[in-house]
Design a protein around this motif. Structure first.
Motif, PDB file in Angstrom:
ATOM      1  N   ILE A   1     -48.674 -40.711 -26.355  1.00 53.32           N
ATOM      2  CA  ILE A   1     -50.304 -40.065 -25.814  1.00 53.32           C
ATOM      3  C   ILE A   1     -50.658 -40.175 -24.254  1.00 53.32           C
ATOM      4  N   VAL A   2     -50.504 -41.917 -23.880  1.00 54.68           N
ATOM      5  CA  VAL A   2     -50.762 -42.566 -22.153  1.00 54.68           C
ATOM      6  C   VAL A   2     -48.769 -42.327 -21.652  1.00 54.68           C
ATOM      7  N   PHE A   3     -47.711 -42.390 -22.758  1.00 57.98           N
ATOM      8  CA  PHE A   3     -46.718 -42.647 -21.163  1.00 57.98           C
ATOM      9  C   PHE A   3     -46.152 -40.356 -21.888  1.00 57.98           C
TER      10      PHE A   3
ATOM     11  N   PHE B   1     -47.581 -47.267 -15.681  1.00 57.33           N
ATOM     12  CA  PHE B   1     -48.634 -48.513 -16.808  1.00 57.33           C
ATOM     13  C   PHE B   1     -48.293 -49.622 -16.170  1.00 57.33           C
ATOM     14  N   GLU B   2     -47.389 -50.449 -15.843  1.00 65.86           N
ATOM     15  CA  GLU B   2     -47.716 -51.491 -15.600  1.00 65.86           C
ATOM     16  C   GLU B   2     -49.009 -51.499 -14.091  1.00 65.86           C
TER      17      GLU B   2
ATOM     18  N   ILE C   1     -56.509 -42.100 -20.897  1.00 64.10           N
ATOM     19  CA  ILE C   1     -55.052 -42.888 -20.605  1.00 64.10           C
ATOM     20  C   ILE C   1     -55.464 -44.091 -20.642  1.00 64.10           C
ATOM     21  N   PHE C   2     -56.849 -43.923 -20.259  1.00 63.16           N
ATOM     22  CA  PHE C   2     -57.771 -45.927 -19.439  1.00 63.16           C
ATOM     23  C   PHE C   2     -58.598 -46.238 -20.833  1.00 63.16           C
ATOM     24  N   THR C   3     -58.358 -45.499 -22.057  1.00 63.58           N
ATOM     25  CA  THR C   3     -59.592 -46.091 -23.013  1.00 63.58           C
ATOM     26  C   THR C   3     -58.129 -46.837 -24.430  1.00 63.58           C
ATOM     27  N   ILE C   4     -57.383 -45.459 -24.653  1.00 63.53           N
ATOM     28  CA  ILE C   4     -56.195 -46.395 -25.470  1.00 63.53           C
ATOM     29  C   ILE C   4     -55.524 -47.855 -24.548  1.00 63.53           C
ATOM     30  N   ALA C   5     -55.896 -47.867 -23.833  1.00 67.42           N
ATOM     31  CA  ALA C   5     -54.918 -48.924 -22.217  1.00 67.42           C
ATOM     32  C   ALA C   5     -55.901 -49.972 -22.105  1.00 67.42           C
ATOM     33  N   ALA C   6     -56.657 -50.099 -22.572  1.00 68.83           N
ATOM     34  CA  ALA C   6     -58.149 -51.306 -22.421  1.00 68.83           C
ATOM     35  C   ALA C   6     -58.390 -51.828 -23.870  1.00 68.83           C
TER      36      ALA C   6
ATOM     37  N   GLU D   1     -54.836 -51.364 -32.129  1.00 67.10           N
ATOM     38  CA  GLU D   1     -54.335 -50.819 -33.726  1.00 67.10           C
ATOM     39  C   GLU D   1     -53.012 -50.560 -33.482  1.00 67.10           C
ATOM     40  N   PHE D   2     -52.864 -49.079 -33.384  1.00 64.71           N
ATOM     41  CA  PHE D   2     -52.278 -48.578 -33.352  1.00 64.71           C
ATOM     42  C   PHE D   2     -51.226 -47.437 -32.325  1.00 64.71           C
ATOM     43  N   TRP D   3     -50.507 -49.035 -31.572  1.00 72.54           N
ATOM     44  CA  TRP D   3     -50.075 -48.491 -30.420  1.00 72.54           C
ATOM     45  C   TRP D   3     -48.849 -47.415 -30.131  1.00 72.54           C
ATOM     46  N   SER D   4     -47.977 -47.905 -31.065  1.00 69.92           N
ATOM     47  CA  SER D   4     -47.228 -46.725 -31.780  1.00 69.92           C
ATOM     48  C   SER D   4     -47.668 -44.961 -31.405  1.00 69.92           C
TER      49      SER D   4
END
Length: 195
Positions: free
Chosen positions: A86-88, A96-97, A123-128, A78-81
């Protein structure tokens, strides 16, 4: 080394107070979603202070970490912005791809290994969440991975408690150098992941 010894004594002191377990819960939760500080900094001193409660501390750490992982999943969903910042911080868009392709073919294993190993689980919790992963698979893999990690880490404290504490204090200089080397290795791993 004197700084590390003072920090060790300071953290160990808090482990003897009533704030130890709540601090462990909060740190473990936050680390799984956004914070770059591992819960082991509180988990290990707690286990040193009361080694017979080590598995209880591992249980608290596991539950709070999975809950934090669910919060990370929500950030990605819901809050990818916010989540992408965090991920990048840890990896490039290209990497990431690559993670995306691996995730969609081996979803359960990706989450399980991220939960089990020293790679930044957040990283993987957000990416999931961003990938709209199967929530049930995410929860099961996270519970198994996080529990395995923390219970394995605390097992020596439970079985050899007082002996481990005395060995740590006798070999503090060697351990201090090892900690510094470990930090450097983790930084190098993160840099490799980011490429």
């Amino acid at each position: 080394m004197k700084f590390l010894k003072k920090f060790y004594d300071w953290v160990l002191h808090w482990a003897y107070t009533s704030y130890g377990v709540p601090a462990l819960f909060i740190l473990s939760f936050a680390e799984s979603a956004f914070l770059p500080i591992m819960p082991e900094v509180i988990l290990f001193p707690l286990c040193l202070s009361r080694h017979k409660k080590s598995f209880y501390y591992a249980f608290v750490c596991s539950i709070s970490s999975v809950l934090g992982g669910l919060f990370g999943y929500l950030i990605g969903l819901e809050f990818w912005s916010i989540g992408q910042k965090i991920v990048f911080h840890y990896m490039t868009h290209e990497k990431f791809e690559s993670v995306r392709l691996t995730y969609h073919t081996h979803e359960a294993w990706v989450i399980f290994l991220a939960a089990l190993t020293p790679v930044p689980y957040k990283i993987f919790t957000i990416a999931a969440g961003f990938f709209r992963g199967d929530l049930v698979v995410f929860i099961i893999a996270s519970v198994l991975g996080r529990s395995a990690k923390f219970f394995i880490l605390v097992a020596p404290f439970y079985f050899f408690g007082p002996g481990i504490k005395s060995r740590i204090e006798k070999s503090f200089h060697i351990i201090g150098v090892s900690v510094i080397i470990a930090i450097v290795v983790i930084i190098l791993i993160i840099k490799l992941v980011r490429k």
